[in-house]
Write a protein that holds these residues in place. Structure first.
Motif, PDB file in Angstrom:
ATOM      1  N   LEU A 172       0.827  -1.048   0.042  1.00 48.85           N
ATOM      2  CA  LEU A 172       0.176  -0.069   0.013  1.00 48.85           C
ATOM      3  C   LEU A 172       0.945   1.203  -0.153  1.00 48.85           C
ATOM      4  O   LEU A 172       1.706   1.162   0.773  1.00 48.85           O
ATOM      5  N   LYS A 173       0.712   2.055  -0.837  1.00 47.13           N
ATOM      6  CA  LYS A 173       1.355   3.333  -1.140  1.00 47.13           C
ATOM      7  C   LYS A 173       0.905   4.697  -0.284  1.00 47.13           C
ATOM      8  O   LYS A 173       1.597   5.563   0.243  1.00 47.13           O
ATOM      9  N   ALA A 174      -0.422   4.738  -0.049  1.00 44.92           N
ATOM     10  CA  ALA A 174      -0.942   5.842   0.474  1.00 44.92           C
ATOM     11  C   ALA A 174      -2.132   5.587   1.384  1.00 44.92           C
ATOM     12  O   ALA A 174      -2.916   4.599   0.883  1.00 44.92           O
ATOM     13  N   THR A 175      -2.634   6.527   2.322  1.00 45.77           N
ATOM     14  CA  THR A 175      -3.712   6.356   3.105  1.00 45.77           C
ATOM     15  C   THR A 175      -4.156   7.841   3.146  1.00 45.77           C
ATOM     16  O   THR A 175      -3.264   8.927   3.144  1.00 45.77           O
ATOM     17  N   ILE A 176      -5.620   8.263   2.995  1.00 42.42           N
ATOM     18  CA  ILE A 176      -6.337   9.339   3.211  1.00 42.42           C
ATOM     19  C   ILE A 176      -7.129   9.355   4.443  1.00 42.42           C
ATOM     20  O   ILE A 176      -7.743   8.402   4.695  1.00 42.42           O
ATOM     21  N   GLY A 177      -6.940  10.427   5.192  1.00 39.52           N
ATOM     22  CA  GLY A 177      -7.766  10.522   6.540  1.00 39.52           C
ATOM     23  C   GLY A 177      -7.540  11.879   7.103  1.00 39.52           C
ATOM     24  O   GLY A 177      -7.514  12.770   6.263  1.00 39.52           O
ATOM     25  N   LYS A 178      -7.935  11.937   8.290  1.00 41.96           N
ATOM     26  CA  LYS A 178      -7.755  13.303   9.067  1.00 41.96           C
ATOM     27  C   LYS A 178      -6.941  12.886  10.255  1.00 41.96           C
ATOM     28  O   LYS A 178      -7.070  11.790  10.840  1.00 41.96           O
ATOM     29  N   GLY A 179      -6.259  13.826  10.986  1.00 35.23           N
ATOM     30  CA  GLY A 179      -5.885  13.398  12.221  1.00 35.23           C
ATOM     31  C   GLY A 179      -4.186  13.138  12.043  1.00 35.23           C
ATOM     32  O   GLY A 179      -3.741  12.428  11.042  1.00 35.23           O
ATOM     33  N   ASN A 180      -3.676  13.068  13.132  1.00 36.29           N
ATOM     34  CA  ASN A 180      -2.284  12.675  12.946  1.00 36.29           C
ATOM     35  C   ASN A 180      -2.105  10.930  13.152  1.00 36.29           C
ATOM     36  O   ASN A 180      -3.100  10.292  13.568  1.00 36.29           O
ATOM     37  N   ARG A 181      -1.021  10.229  12.810  1.00 33.95           N
ATOM     38  CA  ARG A 181      -0.523   8.858  12.781  1.00 33.95           C
ATOM     39  C   ARG A 181       0.203   8.546  13.995  1.00 33.95           C
ATOM     40  O   ARG A 181       1.103   9.433  14.523  1.00 33.95           O
ATOM     41  N   SER A 182       0.256   7.407  14.459  1.00 30.51           N
ATOM     42  CA  SER A 182       0.879   6.704  15.667  1.00 30.51           C
ATOM     43  C   SER A 182       2.510   6.712  15.056  1.00 30.51           C
ATOM     44  O   SER A 182       2.892   6.683  13.704  1.00 30.51           O
ATOM     45  N   GLU A 183       3.385   6.805  15.999  1.00 31.70           N
ATOM     46  CA  GLU A 183       4.915   6.507  15.723  1.00 31.70           C
ATOM     47  C   GLU A 183       5.113   5.323  14.844  1.00 31.70           C
ATOM     48  O   GLU A 183       5.968   5.101  14.070  1.00 31.70           O
ATOM     49  N   ARG A 184       4.098   4.328  15.303  1.00 31.24           N
ATOM     50  CA  ARG A 184       4.444   2.810  14.453  1.00 31.24           C
ATOM     51  C   ARG A 184       4.294   3.078  13.335  1.00 31.24           C
ATOM     52  O   ARG A 184       4.740   2.397  12.284  1.00 31.24           O
ATOM     53  N   VAL A 185       3.141   3.782  12.736  1.00 31.98           N
ATOM     54  CA  VAL A 185       2.798   4.180  11.351  1.00 31.98           C
ATOM     55  C   VAL A 185       3.684   4.809  10.814  1.00 31.98           C
ATOM     56  O   VAL A 185       3.957   4.542   9.510  1.00 31.98           O
ATOM     57  N   ILE A 186       4.412   5.925  11.379  1.00 26.97           N
ATOM     58  CA  ILE A 186       5.312   6.737  10.699  1.00 26.97           C
ATOM     59  C   ILE A 186       6.535   5.964  10.371  1.00 26.97           C
ATOM     60  O   ILE A 186       6.959   6.205   9.252  1.00 26.97           O
ATOM     61  N   GLU A 187       6.932   5.179  11.215  1.00 26.95           N
ATOM     62  CA  GLU A 187       8.029   4.225  10.963  1.00 26.95           C
ATOM     63  C   GLU A 187       7.824   3.173   9.794  1.00 26.95           C
ATOM     64  O   GLU A 187       8.734   3.104   8.999  1.00 26.95           O
ATOM     65  N   ALA A 188       6.612   2.754   9.698  1.00 24.60           N
ATOM     66  CA  ALA A 188       6.283   1.727   8.789  1.00 24.60           C
ATOM     67  C   ALA A 188       6.288   2.538   7.193  1.00 24.60           C
ATOM     68  O   ALA A 188       6.640   1.971   6.434  1.00 24.60           O
ATOM     69  N   MET A 189       5.603   3.880   7.349  1.00 25.10           N
ATOM     70  CA  MET A 189       5.605   4.752   6.093  1.00 25.10           C
ATOM     71  C   MET A 189       7.089   4.586   5.657  1.00 25.10           C
ATOM     72  O   MET A 189       7.451   4.769   4.512  1.00 25.10           O
ATOM     73  N   LYS A 190       8.075   4.980   6.574  1.00 29.29           N
ATOM     74  CA  LYS A 190       9.502   5.136   6.130  1.00 29.29           C
ATOM     75  C   LYS A 190       9.823   4.010   5.490  1.00 29.29           C
ATOM     76  O   LYS A 190      10.648   3.956   4.523  1.00 29.29           O
ATOM     77  N   ARG A 191       9.786   2.766   6.295  1.00 27.01           N
ATOM     78  CA  ARG A 191      10.184   1.370   6.016  1.00 27.01           C
ATOM     79  C   ARG A 191       9.838   1.044   4.663  1.00 27.01           C
ATOM     80  O   ARG A 191      10.736   0.470   3.780  1.00 27.01           O
ATOM     81  N   TYR A 192       8.507   1.244   4.468  1.00 27.26           N
ATOM     82  CA  TYR A 192       7.899   0.610   3.285  1.00 27.26           C
ATOM     83  C   TYR A 192       7.736   1.921   1.877  1.00 27.26           C
ATOM     84  O   TYR A 192       6.859   1.336   1.055  1.00 27.26           O
TER      85      TYR A 192
END
Length: 185
Positions: A98-118
């Protein structure tokens, strides 16, 4: 306006690599919808090694539960829902491409790290603009989990769907950087 980036789906690594927090982006192509219950089912399928109802590779998932469509329209109001509720499921889907998500509000540190990794990004759509966002949807069809009603997975064809990059592949976070800017200013 030259400061707006036009992105077509499916997203490419090259497109993702050029996006930075704060970029305004207009998305054209196919995006998929999914919320809490649908995410739970998707991750359960993935954990069992089963095929998902759509290939998430290079795709975008929009966190939305649209209202019913009025006659002659493909979809009703479709504003973003709060993203953190999907944070427990998001790293699994990012690992699947998955390359992107759309929503509102901030993301957890775990998701931010996964976005960097993938190498994925998080876009935010403007809350409170659900009727205006619906005008950017040209076609909509339920493709999975009809029993979930408004939270069923839908395939949307969008044209110039407006979003802002809130998290990029470099670990930058628009929410934390924005708060820091005004706390220090």
């Amino acid at each position: 306006m030259s400061n707006i980036i036009h992105a077509k789906t499916p997203l490419t690594d090259d497109t993702i690599a050029h996006l930075r927090i704060g970029n305004r982006v207009l998305i054209t192509g196919i995006i998929y919808t999914a919320r809490d219950a649908a995410h739970k089912r998707l991750v359960e399928l993935a954990d069992q090694g089963k095929e998902l109802p759509f290939d998430v590779q290079n795709q975008i998932i929009y966190y939305v539960g649209p209202s019913p469509a009025r006659p002659g329209r493909p979809i009703g109001s479709c504003g973003p829902t709060t993203s953190y509720r999907m944070d427990v499921y998001t790293p699994t889907l990012l690992a699947m491409g998955l390359k992107a998500t759309i929503g509102k509000g901030n993301r957890s540190e775990r998701v931010i790290e996964a976005m960097k990794r993938y190498k994925a990004v998080y876009f935010v759509a403007t809350g409170g603009a659900a009727a205006l966002l619906a005008k950017r949807v040209k076609k909509a069809e339920v493709i999975a989990y009809h029993d979930l009603g408004a939270e069923a997975i839908m395939r949307l064809e969008v044209e110039d769907f407006p979003v802002v990059v809130a998290n990029d592949i470099y670990g930058n976070d628009l929410y934390s950087e924005g708060m820091a800017k005004y706390q220090n200013g």
